[in-house]
Design an enzyme around this catalytic site. Structure first.
Site, mmCIF file in Angstrom:
data_model
loop_
_atom_site.group_PDB
_atom_site.id
_atom_site.type_symbol
_atom_site.label_atom_id
_atom_site.label_comp_id
_atom_site.label_asym_id
_atom_site.label_seq_id
_atom_site.Cartn_x
_atom_site.Cartn_y
_atom_site.Cartn_z
ATOM 1 N N LYS A 83 -68.072 2.837 142.048
ATOM 2 C CA LYS A 83 -68.319 1.710 142.954
ATOM 3 C C LYS A 83 -68.429 0.432 142.132
ATOM 4 O O LYS A 83 -69.187 0.367 141.160
ATOM 5 C CB LYS A 83 -69.629 1.913 143.737
ATOM 6 C CG LYS A 83 -69.796 0.884 144.859
ATOM 7 C CD LYS A 83 -68.908 1.241 146.031
ATOM 8 C CE LYS A 83 -68.934 0.184 147.129
ATOM 9 N NZ LYS A 83 -68.059 -0.972 146.837
ATOM 10 N N LYS A 107 -76.814 0.195 137.350
ATOM 11 C CA LYS A 107 -77.363 -0.421 138.562
ATOM 12 C C LYS A 107 -77.481 0.594 139.697
ATOM 13 O O LYS A 107 -78.539 0.709 140.340
ATOM 14 C CB LYS A 107 -76.471 -1.586 138.995
ATOM 15 C CG LYS A 107 -76.963 -2.342 140.214
ATOM 16 C CD LYS A 107 -75.946 -3.399 140.657
ATOM 17 C CE LYS A 107 -75.654 -4.387 139.556
ATOM 18 N NZ LYS A 107 -74.715 -5.444 139.988
ATOM 19 N N LYS A 119 -65.190 -0.931 138.111
ATOM 20 C CA LYS A 119 -64.928 -2.364 138.242
ATOM 21 C C LYS A 119 -63.435 -2.604 138.101
ATOM 22 O O LYS A 119 -62.730 -1.820 137.468
ATOM 23 C CB LYS A 119 -65.673 -3.158 137.155
ATOM 24 C CG LYS A 119 -65.984 -4.592 137.556
ATOM 25 C CD LYS A 119 -67.126 -4.651 138.556
ATOM 26 C CE LYS A 119 -67.520 -6.073 138.901
ATOM 27 N NZ LYS A 119 -68.716 -6.123 139.753
ATOM 28 N N THR A 203 -76.447 -9.803 148.346
ATOM 29 C CA THR A 203 -76.769 -10.006 146.929
ATOM 30 C C THR A 203 -77.777 -11.134 146.766
ATOM 31 O O THR A 203 -78.778 -11.007 146.047
ATOM 32 C CB THR A 203 -75.493 -10.306 146.124
ATOM 33 O OG1 THR A 203 -74.521 -9.280 146.352
ATOM 34 C CG2 THR A 203 -75.809 -10.363 144.638
ATOM 35 N N ASN A 234 -71.409 -17.326 146.658
ATOM 36 C CA ASN A 234 -71.993 -16.411 147.629
ATOM 37 C C ASN A 234 -73.409 -15.985 147.260
ATOM 38 O O ASN A 234 -74.262 -15.813 148.128
ATOM 39 C CB ASN A 234 -71.097 -15.172 147.770
ATOM 40 C CG ASN A 234 -71.592 -14.213 148.828
ATOM 41 O OD1 ASN A 234 -71.900 -14.609 149.942
ATOM 42 N ND2 ASN A 234 -71.673 -12.945 148.482
ATOM 43 N N SER A 363 -73.304 -2.419 150.439
ATOM 44 C CA SER A 363 -71.981 -1.800 150.385
ATOM 45 C C SER A 363 -72.089 -0.298 150.643
ATOM 46 O O SER A 363 -71.248 0.297 151.323
ATOM 47 C CB SER A 363 -71.328 -2.042 149.017
ATOM 48 O OG SER A 363 -70.717 -3.302 148.955
#
Length: 430
Positions: A83, A107, A119, A203, A234, A363
């Site tokens: 992810k 994380k 990523k 976030t 964002n 997510s």
């Protein structure tokens, strides 16, 4: 600094500059002594499972064909599917993408959601592309990485330079190849095609939650506290708005073009509307413009939020920081050397692997909703987010105090332990 033998130094690392991946390796080395018998398996976290480099050729509107280099890295998938976001930026490098995938591994484990780390990215300036060129780039990139992504393999999401529209094109491209609609192949989508309420602000909301938790721990009143924010996208803009509503004064803001300062605090909703139309804080009519961007780091504040890109707080500016709390809204904004300086100064640094985890947590909620054909309300989403991120933070804070280590080291102890325990339990396939 991680030590490499000639045989163990990966080919994507230069001899003299390890880049973001080198920072990640330094962080892993620092936590290794706290892992007990699990340290036997530490090399698992130093070797990405899969690295895919792809050529992304597209035809521009003028008829010329350009080739862009793209990446998708799966760092570790022991605890679940990979992810992590997809980044479109002119400074994207393989070292950066590998490091970001490693931080995603830590994380996701630190907040205890069932994902591994991944990523992706393309070295491109999306601002230089037309909408049609951006669509063609996204679709071709998705096609090129389609062999390693999948609903239960690796789920991309937005990152720097990408947004809901990019995710829509990625979902459509992948679904078209499979001949049926697969909403869960990406997260961060619009609500109309399977997105989740609360995802876009998640976030920044997580940054605010962690900041509020730490402020209460050290008896810092958010009301009238002074906050400086680097990055007004964002993450930064959402965090700024939540702190503004809580009574804080956002006194300094920096984006990639401008630094602005107002000791009385900016009207954040007004600034957000301005940026929506101009795409920059430049020429905003409140406060003053600071010509030397380096001065941003020495502006007096209580809370500093680096919410742009990595390697922003370094040995060159860490001594100038005056904040009591640093909230890492960006991934990897602080170098290892700067970490030490900040800790010696008594500054509490909330690391990226917990502070900006709100996005991946929601997510996860979006993915679960897609798998189950559910749609939770924004109130449900925010409540679930708050529970997960607060529980994770409380565990990190308690461990940091028990072990007398930084919050980053505590977060890495928890994250690494969960990943390596999974590896130990599953065993080595031979």
């Amino acid at each position: 600094m991680s030590k490499f033998t000639d045989n163990s130094r990966p080919s994507y690392l230069s001899q003299n500059d390890l880049g973001p991946w080198g920072v990640y390796l330094q962080q892993i080395d620092r936590v290794t002594p706290y892992l007990g018998s699990l340290s036997r398996w530490i090399e698992i976290l130093k070797h990405p499972k899969k690295i895919l480099i792809v050529d992304v050729p597209i035809e521009h509107d003028n008829g010329e064909v350009f080739h862009y280099e793209g990446y998708r890295v799966q760092h570790n998938i022991l605890r679940g599917p990979g992810k992590g976001g997809v980044r479109f930026h002119p400074d994207v490098t393989l070292s950066e993408i590998i490091a970001l995938s490693g931080w995603m591994t830590i994380k996701n484990a630190a907040v205890n959601i069932p994902y591994g780390g991944a990523k992706g990215g393309i070295r491109v300036n999306p601002k230089n592309l037309s909408n049609n060129e951006l669509m063609r780039l996204t679709r071709r990139y998705t096609n090129e990485i389609s062999s390693i992504i999948g609903l239960n393999k690796d789920i991309p999401a937005p990152d720097v330079g990408t947004d809901m529209q990019i995710m829509s094109w990625m979902m459509d491209t992948y679904s078209t190849k499979k001949n049926y609609t697969i909403p869960g192949i990406v997260t961060g989508k619009p609500i109309s095609i399977g997105g989740s309420f609360g995802r876009q602000k998640a976030t920044g909301r997580g940054v605010f939650i962690i900041g509020s938790k730490i402020a209460s721990k050290i008896n810092l009143n958010i009301i009238n506290s002074k906050i400086s924010i680097q990055g007004f996208g964002n993450v930064g803009s959402v965090a700024a708005n939540l702190f503004f509503k809580a009574g804080a004064k956002i006194v300094a803001i920096q984006d990639d073009k401008t630094t602005i300062y107002n000791p009385n605090g900016f009207n954040i909703p007004k600034l957000q509307k301005y940026v929506t139309f101009t795409r920059s804080i430049k020429d905003f009519n409140e406060g003053e413009k600071i010509n030397d961007s380096k001065e941003f780091w020495s502006i007096p504040c209580d809370i500093l939020i680096p919410a742009a890109i990595e390697d922003q707080i370094t040995i060159n500016n860490a001594n100038n920081v005056t904040a009591k709390i640093i909230l890492e809204g960006a991934n990897g904004p602080t170098t290892t050397e700067a970490d030490d300086i900040l800790r010696d100064k008594g500054i509490i640094l909330a690391p990226d692997v917990i502070t900006n985890a709100g996005g991946v947590i929601v997510s996860y909620f979006e993915w679960v909703q897609n798998l189950s054909n559910l749609l939770w309300t924004e109130q449900e989403i925010n409540l679930r987010l708050n529970n997960i991120i607060c529980n994770a933070f409380n565990a990190i804070w308690e461990l940091a105090n028990t072990k007398k280590v930084s919050l980053r080291t505590a977060a890495f102890i928890i994250g690494c332990t969960r990943v390596l325990q999974a590896h130990k339990t599953r065993g080595l396939y031979v």
